[in-house]
Design a protein around this motif. Structure first.
Motif, PDB file in Angstrom:
ATOM      1  N   THR A   1       0.390 -51.028 -99.036  1.00  0.00           N
ATOM      2  CA  THR A   1      -0.036 -50.342-100.258  1.00  0.00           C
ATOM      3  C   THR A   1       0.887 -50.611-101.437  1.00  0.00           C
ATOM      4  OG1 THR A   1       1.152 -48.334 -99.610  1.00  0.00           O
ATOM      5  CG2 THR A   1      -1.178 -48.503 -98.949  1.00  0.00           C
TER       6      THR A   1
ATOM      7  N   ILE B   1      -4.180 -44.950 -93.173  1.00  0.00           N
ATOM      8  CA  ILE B   1      -2.962 -45.293 -93.915  1.00  0.00           C
ATOM      9  C   ILE B   1      -1.850 -44.377 -93.447  1.00  0.00           C
ATOM     10  CG2 ILE B   1      -1.863 -45.373 -96.175  1.00  0.00           C
ATOM     11  CD1 ILE B   1      -4.586 -45.992 -97.376  1.00  0.00           C
ATOM     12  N   ARG B   2      -0.747 -44.974 -93.042  1.00  0.00           N
ATOM     13  CA  ARG B   2       0.430 -44.240 -92.577  1.00  0.00           C
ATOM     14  C   ARG B   2       1.694 -45.030 -92.899  1.00  0.00           C
ATOM     15  NH1 ARG B   2      -0.106 -39.943 -88.688  1.00  0.00           N
ATOM     16  NH2 ARG B   2      -2.287 -39.717 -88.193  1.00  0.00           N
ATOM     17  N   GLU B   3       2.793 -44.364 -92.778  1.00  0.00           N
ATOM     18  CA  GLU B   3       4.098 -45.018 -92.859  1.00  0.00           C
ATOM     19  C   GLU B   3       4.299 -45.744 -91.529  1.00  0.00           C
ATOM     20  OE1 GLU B   3       7.645 -45.357 -95.289  1.00  0.00           O
ATOM     21  OE2 GLU B   3       5.804 -44.274 -95.714  1.00  0.00           O
TER      22      GLU B   3
ATOM     23  N   ARG C   1       4.197 -47.949 -96.290  1.00  0.00           N
ATOM     24  CA  ARG C   1       2.848 -47.391 -96.145  1.00  0.00           C
ATOM     25  C   ARG C   1       1.873 -48.557 -96.015  1.00  0.00           C
ATOM     26  NH1 ARG C   1       1.593 -42.418 -96.297  1.00  0.00           N
ATOM     27  NH2 ARG C   1      -0.465 -42.386 -97.260  1.00  0.00           N
TER      28      ARG C   1
END
Length: 174
Positions: free
Chosen positions: A102, A38-40, A59
């Motif tokens: 998310t 999970i990342r931007e 995200r």
């Protein structure tokens, strides 16, 4: 490093068969599984938007597709002293990647319609000419030099950028 900080698991193997004294062939494979993270990320937010300019950030968890590579080769091995000639075919395939946002601020379906997430594959041929100096170097020598010239040409693919290439390689084995 190259997959946005995701961990991976790979399996690699192959088999080589020798015929007579100077002919051999084989196959090898590589299977790569990337674990998502999970990342931007920059995402697509409108159906008619292109992948060239993704203005929104969100995200998201990326579930990477399965990657596989196969090589098939035939080689005239040490036909004259250390001279070898090889012809090979290579196939790569990467399955479709999926994003899971998310938050409910943007549509996951639209974010997943980006072309950069779709499946890709490529097919290419190699020709290699190699000379191993093992018979020209004294037995008590601590190194074994080898020189190789190669040419690679693409023969097809889907959503991949390929170009013909050639190169020269000098190897010193200790």
């Amino acid at each position: 490093f190259g997959f946005d900080g995701s961990w991976s698991f790979f399996v690699n193997g192959g088999i080589i068969c020798n015929w007579f004294n100077h002919i051999r062939g084989g196959v090898d494979f590589l299977f790569l599984h990337l674990f998502g993270n999970i990342r931007e990320r920059r995402i697509k937010v409108q159906e008619d938007q292109t992948d060239f300019l993704l203005l929104a950030k969100a995200r998201a968890h990326t579930d990477y597709g399965f990657t596989q590579r196969y090589n098939l080769f035939a080689e005239a091995y040490h036909v004259f002293h250390g001279l070898s000639i090889t012809g090979a075919y290579q196939f790569w395939r990467h399955a479709e990647d999926k994003l899971t946002l998310t938050s409910d601020l943007y549509s996951t379906a639209i974010a997943n319609s980006a072309q950069s997430l779709e499946e890709w594959n490529l097919h290419q041929f190699f020709v290699m000419l190699k000379y191993n100096f093992f018979c020209d170097v004294p037995e008590e020598s601590f190194f074994n030099p080898e020189i190789m010239a190669w040419y690679r040409t693409p023969v097809g693919g889907k959503r991949s950028i390929m170009a013909s290439a050639y190169g020269l390689q000098l190897t010193m084995s200790f």
